[in-house]
Design an enzyme around this catalytic site. Structure first.
Site, PDB file in Angstrom:
ATOM      1  N   SER A   1       0.678  -1.023   0.122  1.00 55.51           N
ATOM      2  CA  SER A   1       0.066   0.073   0.114  1.00 55.51           C
ATOM      3  C   SER A   1       0.677   0.857   0.249  1.00 55.51           C
ATOM      4  CB  SER A   1      -0.958   0.186   1.151  1.00 55.51           C
ATOM      5  OG  SER A   1      -0.663  -0.196   2.368  1.00 55.51           O
TER       6      SER A   1
ATOM      7  N   HIS B 283      -3.850  -3.380  -5.801  1.00 54.93           N
ATOM      8  CA  HIS B 283      -4.263  -3.289  -4.314  1.00 54.93           C
ATOM      9  C   HIS B 283      -5.542  -3.221  -3.788  1.00 54.93           C
ATOM     10  CE1 HIS B 283      -3.620   0.860  -1.089  1.00 54.93           C
ATOM     11  NE2 HIS B 283      -3.629  -0.959  -0.441  1.00 54.93           N
TER      12      HIS B 283
ATOM     13  N   GLU C 154      -6.437  -1.368  -7.009  1.00 51.96           N
ATOM     14  CA  GLU C 154      -6.824  -0.520  -7.379  1.00 51.96           C
ATOM     15  C   GLU C 154      -4.977  -1.413  -7.781  1.00 51.96           C
ATOM     16  OE1 GLU C 154      -6.504   3.338  -5.288  1.00 51.96           O
ATOM     17  OE2 GLU C 154      -4.640   2.198  -4.490  1.00 51.96           O
TER      18      GLU C 154
ATOM     19  N   ASN D 109      -4.890   7.073  -0.913  1.00 50.06           N
ATOM     20  CA  ASN D 109      -4.094   7.060  -0.164  1.00 50.06           C
ATOM     21  C   ASN D 109      -3.460   7.825  -0.091  1.00 50.06           C
ATOM     22  OD1 ASN D 109      -5.071   5.104   1.530  1.00 50.06           O
ATOM     23  ND2 ASN D 109      -3.509   4.444   1.535  1.00 50.06           N
TER      24      ASN D 109
HETATM   25  N1  LIG Z   1      -3.937  -4.318   6.615  1.00 49.64           N
HETATM   26  C1  LIG Z   1      -4.258  -3.005   5.714  1.00 49.64           C
HETATM   27  O1  LIG Z   1      -5.179  -2.473   5.934  1.00 49.64           O
HETATM   28  C2  LIG Z   1      -4.328  -2.672   4.010  1.00 49.64           C
HETATM   29  C3  LIG Z   1      -4.802  -2.574   2.710  1.00 49.64           C
HETATM   30  C4  LIG Z   1      -4.044  -3.055   2.115  1.00 49.64           C
HETATM   31  C5  LIG Z   1      -2.741  -3.373   2.010  1.00 49.64           C
HETATM   32  N2  LIG Z   1      -1.553  -3.465   3.121  1.00 49.64           N
HETATM   33  C6  LIG Z   1      -0.607  -4.302   2.810  1.00 49.64           C
HETATM   34  O2  LIG Z   1      -0.567  -5.489   2.940  1.00 49.64           O
HETATM   35  C7  LIG Z   1       0.490  -6.601   3.180  1.00 49.64           C
HETATM   36  C8  LIG Z   1      -0.334  -7.146   4.134  1.00 49.64           C
HETATM   37  O3  LIG Z   1      -0.741  -6.717   5.090  1.00 49.64           O
HETATM   38  P1  LIG Z   1      -0.822  -7.659   6.580  1.00 49.64           P
HETATM   39  O4  LIG Z   1      -2.059  -6.324   7.015  1.00 49.64           O
HETATM   40  O5  LIG Z   1      -1.922  -8.131   5.879  1.00 49.64           O
HETATM   41  O6  LIG Z   1      -0.305  -7.739   7.199  1.00 49.64           O
HETATM   42  P2  LIG Z   1       0.088  -8.749   8.750  1.00 49.64           P
HETATM   43  O7  LIG Z   1       1.471  -8.523   9.236  1.00 49.64           O
HETATM   44  O8  LIG Z   1      -1.425  -9.144   8.885  1.00 49.64           O
HETATM   45  O9  LIG Z   1       0.577 -10.477   7.620  1.00 49.64           O
HETATM   46  C9  LIG Z   1       1.498 -10.254   7.005  1.00 49.64           C
HETATM   47  C10 LIG Z   1       1.730 -11.647   6.837  1.00 49.64           C
HETATM   48  O10 LIG Z   1       3.006 -11.284   5.997  1.00 49.64           O
HETATM   49  C11 LIG Z   1       3.782 -13.331   6.412  1.00 49.64           C
HETATM   50  N3  LIG Z   1       5.654 -13.012   5.760  1.00 49.64           N
HETATM   51  C12 LIG Z   1       6.375 -11.775   6.182  1.00 49.64           C
HETATM   52  N4  LIG Z   1       7.439 -11.851   5.728  1.00 49.64           N
HETATM   53  C13 LIG Z   1       7.379 -13.042   4.636  1.00 49.64           C
HETATM   54  C14 LIG Z   1       8.085 -14.011   3.693  1.00 49.64           C
HETATM   55  N5  LIG Z   1       8.696 -13.345   3.038  1.00 49.64           N
HETATM   56  N6  LIG Z   1       7.666 -14.636   2.731  1.00 49.64           N
HETATM   57  C15 LIG Z   1       6.424 -15.024   3.530  1.00 49.64           C
HETATM   58  N7  LIG Z   1       5.125 -14.306   4.561  1.00 49.64           N
HETATM   59  C16 LIG Z   1       6.201 -13.221   5.065  1.00 49.64           C
HETATM   60  C17 LIG Z   1       4.462 -12.696   8.283  1.00 49.64           C
HETATM   61  O11 LIG Z   1       4.240 -13.865   9.153  1.00 49.64           O
HETATM   62  C18 LIG Z   1       2.732 -12.910   8.759  1.00 49.64           C
HETATM   63  O12 LIG Z   1       1.796 -13.540   8.210  1.00 49.64           O
HETATM   64  C19 LIG Z   1       1.326  -4.800   3.526  1.00 49.64           C
HETATM   65  O13 LIG Z   1       2.267  -4.836   2.075  1.00 49.64           O
HETATM   66  C20 LIG Z   1       0.308  -3.885   3.630  1.00 49.64           C
HETATM   67  O14 LIG Z   1       0.595  -2.331   3.272  1.00 49.64           O
HETATM   68  C21 LIG Z   1      -2.375  -4.220   3.724  1.00 49.64           C
END
Ligand SMILES: NC(=O)c1ccc[n+]([C@@H]2O[C@H](COP(=O)([O-])OP(=O)(O)OC[C@H]3O[C@@H](n4cnc5c(N)ncnc54)[C@H](O)[C@@H]3O)[C@@H](O)[C@H]2O)c1
Length: 504
Positions: A123, A144, A156, A194
């Site tokens: 994001s 996204h 997106e 954003n």
């Molecule tokens: N949470 C939100 O509202 C949101 C919205 C849109 C986009 N995002 C994006 O989505 C992505 C994930 O966010 P999230 O909130 O789901 O995070 P999260 O912390 O809930 O989950 C991330 C997961 O990735 C795993 N992980 C970390 N490094 C890894 C690797 N090298 N290989 C495999 N697995 C790995 C972790 O163990 C964890 O289970 C980020 O890039 C974030 O910016 C988040």
């Protein structure tokens, strides 16, 4: 064209909040889905959590038991990246760190087939940068999703500098086949939503920092006058102050500390002190059991004026004249070249927020922009210290006679809604001019991504092409930090008609 055969497996790497949601979407759409996570056991836990969510859909009659069983059978947690070799699409949703994502895609490129589409749910990182280490960055795209992915329709589709048009088109078609509403977007800090949503939070915080109104009043004005579903304070408490601030900070840094995106000092203090919002029990508001929600400022009842004189129509507030007449108050209209004001019996004037302050004039009360004056249930007024009490009372009584609650706030330029909407419109024009997205996609993204009642261009058309420019131009004069400097794109937009008229 669907972008990807349903028989083609979809891999989701990183099975936290977003990964689980995206996996559920792909699964329900009909694909086999593989889950991989670096933390041992987490992919298996995620499969269990997704299964439980499918059960809830069955309980709510939104999925048949047979469809759930089939979906479950298609869902497979795996222990090694090598198990993703036959996938047609990999969606990455791991930790938001450039080095982690780059390393992961470098490994994946060695495993998957040449025609496998690689996508990141990042994001805040640059899609160009995440794909930068790939041998073939042409097949890499940003996809996204918004949280919660199964519920929110917007996706997106972000093209980095090296993304092939065919890859972006495939990603777009896949999102559509999954029942989502995709919008196409260039690789820019904050993408569409954003980036363009920043002023919604920043302007509310700025009005508060200027001591012009408290959070409850600003939220009420944004909702009941501006037509937003939630105010900026309650919304950031829901999102989490840390999450919201980190997006603001990242966009500001990515734009080389552009003044238009400056973060809020007050929000910084909240985050530093652990007041993160609902999740920590306290943010702008207190969520402790029994804590009372503060009420917005609402003015006491005043007598309505017997008549008003309308000079020059009221521009975007013209509907008010009809409403005033319907309320039984006489309106005398006078054609004035430069006037867009109501003159009250006191001799004072009531003026739509225009980016100036009341203190600069003799006896002027400003009123805020409403999404729709007929349905608005509240209007904000601002007056200077030396504005006559009679003028403020008549202005208050006038809006009360139209059935509105009135919040009297401090004398800040652009009030609350007008400055917020003007800045959103400006950033939207700037984004189109910089090739970020089309007007139509920006309107769609802001309506679906952050629930705005109108897209910025729809709002702009409603207000008239120079409203946003004029508000910001005046505000820029009063605060030359650059925060309110109208973009070249908005300037061109505001004056395009004048020029055409001038040369014809
Ligand atoms: N949470 C939100 O509202 C949101 C919205 C849109 C986009 N995002 C994006 O989505 C992505 C994930 O966010 P999230 O909130 O789901 O995070 P999260 O912390 O809930 O989950 C991330 C997961 O990735 C795993 N992980 C970390 N490094 C890894 C690797 N090298 N290989 C495999 N697995 C790995 C972790 O163990 C964890 O289970 C980020 O890039 C974030 O910016 C988040």
């Amino acid at each position: 064209m669907t972008g990807l055969d349903l028989s083609s497996p979809v891999a989701v790497v990183g099975t936290g909040t977003m990964g689980q949601g995206i996996a559920q979407v792909a699964l329900v759409a009909g694909h086999p889905v593989r889950l991989y996570d670096a933390a041992p056991g987490r992919a298996r836990d995620a499969a269990g959590a997704i299964g439980a969510r499918l059960d809830r859909l069955v309980a709510k009659d939104r999925l048949t038991a047979a469809a759930r069983d089939a979906a479950r059978a298609r869902l497979e947690p795996v222990d090694n990246l090598a198990d993703l070799a036959d996938c047609g699409l990999v969606v990455e949703a791991v930790l938001e760190r450039l080095d982690v994502k780059q390393r992961l895609f470098g490994e994946l490129e060695e495993i998957v087939a040449e025609d496998c589409l690689l996508a990141s749910n990042t994001s805040s990182l640059s899609v160009t940068a995440v794909g930068g280490a790939l041998r073939n960055p042409g097949r890499f795209v940003g996809l996204h999703f918004f949280n919660p992915a199964p519920l929110l329709p917007l996706v997106e589709v972000v093209s980095g500098f090296a993304t092939d048009v065919t890859s972006a088109t495939r990603a777009y078609e896949i999102a559509r086949a999954w029942g989502k509403t995709p919008v196409a977007c260039a690789d820019t800090p904050g993408f569409i939503v954003n980036r363009i949503a920043r002023p919604f939070y920043a302007e509310a915080f700025a009005v508060h920092e200027a001591q012009a109104a408290d959070p409850a009043t600003i939220d009420a004005v944004l909702r009941e006058c501006g037509g937003f579903k939630m105010g900026a304070f309650e919304l950031t408490d829901l999102i989490g102050q840390d999450v919201n601030e980190s997006v603001t900070h990242s966009v500001w840094q990515s734009f080389f500390q552009d003044a238009r995106f400056t973060p809020s000092l007050a929000q910084r203090r909240l985050v530093e002190s652990g007041r993160l919002g609902r999740k920590s029990g306290r943010g702008w508001y207190d969520y402790a059991d029994g804590a009372e929600r503060p009420e917005p400022h609402t003015a006491d009842k005043e007598q309505p004026p017997a008549y008003v004189i309308a000079e020059g129509g009221l521009g975007p507030a013209a509907e008010l004249l009809t409403l005033i007449r319907e309320a039984g108050i006489r309106v005398r209209e006078e054609d004035e070249d430069h006037g867009t004001r109501l003159v009250l019996p006191s001799g004072g004037q009531l003026v739509l927020a225009d980016g100036q302050t009341s203190a600069e004039f003799r006896d002027v009360v400003y009123f805020d922009l409403a999404l729709d004056y007929r349905t608005a249930t509240r209007v904000a007024l601002s007056a200077a210290q030396d504005t006559s009490p009679r003028t403020l009372a008549e202005a208050t009584g006038l809006f009360q006679a139209l059935g509105k609650d009135v919040s009297v706030i401090g004398d800040v330029p652009g009030m609350i809604v007008a400055r917020t909407v003007a800045r959103i419109i400006d950033l939207a024009h700037d984004a189109v001019a910089k090739g970020v997205a089309t007007e139509e996609d920006i309107d769609t993204a802001m309506r679906l991504g952050v629930n705005y009642p109108l897209g910025p261009f729809e709002w702009d058309r409603r207000l008239g092409r120079d409203f946003a420019f004029d508000v910001l131009d005046e505000m820029h004069e009063r605060d030359p930090s650059g925060r309110y400097a109208p973009s070249l794109a908005l300037y061109r937009h505001a004056y395009a008609t004048d020029k055409r008229e001038g040369t014809s």
